[in-house]
Design an enzyme around this catalytic site. Structure first.
Site, PDB file in Angstrom:
ATOM      1  N   LYS A 181       1.078   7.711   3.786  1.00 29.60           N
ATOM      2  CA  LYS A 181       0.530   6.362   3.605  1.00 29.60           C
ATOM      3  C   LYS A 181      -0.282   5.916   4.804  1.00 29.60           C
ATOM      4  O   LYS A 181      -0.644   4.747   4.913  1.00 29.60           O
ATOM      5  CB  LYS A 181       1.667   5.357   3.377  1.00 29.60           C
TER       6      LYS A 181
ATOM      7  N   ARG B  89       2.267 -10.044   7.278  1.00 30.22           N
ATOM      8  CA  ARG B  89       3.683  -9.809   7.561  1.00 30.22           C
ATOM      9  C   ARG B  89       3.915  -8.873   8.748  1.00 30.22           C
ATOM     10  O   ARG B  89       5.047  -8.631   9.124  1.00 30.22           O
ATOM     11  CB  ARG B  89       4.383  -9.288   6.302  1.00 30.22           C
TER      12      ARG B  89
ATOM     13  N   ARG C 239      22.054  17.114  -1.802  1.00 33.39           N
ATOM     14  CA  ARG C 239      21.938  15.731  -1.333  1.00 33.39           C
ATOM     15  C   ARG C 239      22.637  14.840  -2.345  1.00 33.39           C
ATOM     16  O   ARG C 239      22.375  14.922  -3.541  1.00 33.39           O
ATOM     17  CB  ARG C 239      20.462  15.324  -1.197  1.00 33.39           C
TER      18      ARG C 239
ATOM     19  N   HIS D 132      -4.397 -14.133  10.118  1.00 28.05           N
ATOM     20  CA  HIS D 132      -3.654 -12.909  10.421  1.00 28.05           C
ATOM     21  C   HIS D 132      -4.551 -11.725  10.754  1.00 28.05           C
ATOM     22  O   HIS D 132      -4.208 -10.584  10.520  1.00 28.05           O
ATOM     23  CB  HIS D 132      -2.718 -12.571   9.261  1.00 28.05           C
TER      24      HIS D 132
ATOM     25  N   ARG E 150      16.572  -1.906  -2.435  1.00 33.47           N
ATOM     26  CA  ARG E 150      15.260  -2.038  -3.055  1.00 33.47           C
ATOM     27  C   ARG E 150      15.405  -2.429  -4.509  1.00 33.47           C
ATOM     28  O   ARG E 150      16.214  -1.851  -5.243  1.00 33.47           O
ATOM     29  CB  ARG E 150      14.495  -0.705  -3.000  1.00 33.47           C
TER      30      ARG E 150
ATOM     31  N   PRO F 286       0.813  -1.211   0.000  1.00 33.26           N
ATOM     32  CA  PRO F 286       0.000   0.000   0.000  1.00 33.26           C
ATOM     33  C   PRO F 286       0.851   1.268   0.000  1.00 33.26           C
ATOM     34  O   PRO F 286       1.593   1.533   0.940  1.00 33.26           O
ATOM     35  CB  PRO F 286      -0.812  -0.105   1.293  1.00 33.26           C
ATOM     36  N   GLU F 287       0.761   2.020  -1.066  1.00 35.20           N
ATOM     37  CA  GLU F 287       1.387   3.341  -1.134  1.00 35.20           C
ATOM     38  C   GLU F 287       0.236   4.345  -1.238  1.00 35.20           C
ATOM     39  O   GLU F 287      -0.905   3.992  -0.982  1.00 35.20           O
ATOM     40  CB  GLU F 287       2.330   3.410  -2.342  1.00 35.20           C
TER      41      GLU F 287
END
Length: 304
Positions: free
Chosen positions: A57, A117, A155, A98, A263, A2-3
């Site tokens: 989020k 999870r 950065r 779960h 990632r 979920p974003e």
DNA sequence: AGCTTCGCCTGCTTGC
DNA sequence: TGCAAGCAGGCGAAGC
């Protein structure tokens, strides 16, 4: 995972069900799912729900103020979290493996939190405590390109890593960062400082990608489900995420997968030219645009 | 302070 | 077939 678009979809669906309801009881099976500093979820019994909103989020449920009591419930879905809406009492009897939290209402309906999870969390507290707990930057719809450019300047970390940093800009996760950088023609390893020049294009790409994903009710790769259990539809529209070895929808080159900040990262080596190759002496970096390149998608609007 | 790595956690996939 | 290792990743903490 979920974003922003998935969370926004859930929030919109919850808005159809929750506001105006009184919580009869609430329970959580495992206390490690609380974010530290949280009050007990059982304290929500008797609370009246006023609204449902999104912060980055995170899902934020607002409750009518009661003296000395929490007036916010925050649910973060982590990677595999789901909020299920069960309208009828008969449909809440099953007890999936779960299932971690239940919030029950007078008519027998139930809001349930499921997370295989267990990367998500629940926080119950005051609005002030929530603001402290959800320390995050504005999402792409809440900031302008000058603000983003300022955060990227000086950065050295890869733009991919910086866009994943919720303190800097919230709402983007691994899937949408890859999609946004592809749409903006920016290589994921480009430094933040260099990407700052493209802040406008990045924001435009982010808004475009997120808007289209919200319209498609989110992306279901594996776990994400809407409140009624249905999947999202945006996965079929992804350009690069999870498509290593397939053809770039824009130029036809083979999409590559590398690892950035631990990632999985997907990009087109032609549309998103490597930063090293782009750094010509005395030439402004144009983030990998080339003459041979196919036209941008119709919904892409340059920032200038 | 900025950046990277690690650990959390479970289930699916891959390799032997 | 069975088992172990590898992998996925949001986020905070630890380490450099």
């Amino acid at each position: 995972m979920p974003e922003l678009p998935e969370v926004e979809t859930v929030v919109r669906e919850l808005r159809e069900h929750l506001p105006g309801r009184d919580i009869i009881r609430a329970s959580l099976t495992a206390s490690d799912l609380y974010r530290r500093g949280s009050a007990k979820i059982s304290a929500l019994a008797g609370a009246h729900i006023e609204g449902v909103n999104r912060r980055g989020k995170a899902i934020v449920v607002s409750l009518r103020a009661r003296p000395g009591k929490a007036d916010r419930l925050v649910v973060h879905l982590g990677m595999t979290g789901q909020l299920e809406w069960k309208a009828s009492p008969g449909s809440v009897r099953d007890n999936p493996k779960h299932l971690h939290a239940r919030i029950g209402f007078a008519d027998g309906s139930q809001l349930r939190y499921v997370d295989p999870r267990r990367f998500g969390f629940i926080f119950v507290g005051t609005a002030a405590a929530v603001a402290e707990t959800l320390k995050m930057g504005p999402d792409p719809f809440e900031m302008d390109s000058a603000a983003l450019a300022a955060k990227l300047t000086r950065r050295s970390a890869p733009i991919k890593s910086l866009l994943l940093d919720q303190h800097l800009i919230s709402g983007l996760g691994n899937i949408y960062v890859d999609e946004v950088l592809h749409l903006a023609h920016i290589h994921p390893l480009l430094s933040g400082d260099r990407a700052a020049k493209e802040a406008g294009a990045i924001l435009e790409a982010a808004r475009s990608t997120l808007s289209r994903a919200i319209a498609a009710r989110g992306t279901t790769i594996r776990d994400y489900r809407r409140t009624d259990g249905a999947t999202g539809e945006f996965q079929i529209k992804l350009s690069v995420y999870g498509r290593d070895g397939e053809k770039c929808p824009r130029c036809g080159s083979s999409i590559k997968r590398i690892v950035v900040s631990q990632r999985g990262t997907h990009f087109c080596p032609r549309c998103q030219r490597a930063p090293r190759l782009s750094a010509r002496k005395g030439e402004t970096l144009r983030a990998g645009r080339s003459r041979r390149e196919a036209p941008r998608p119709a919904d892409y609007k340059p920032s200038r």
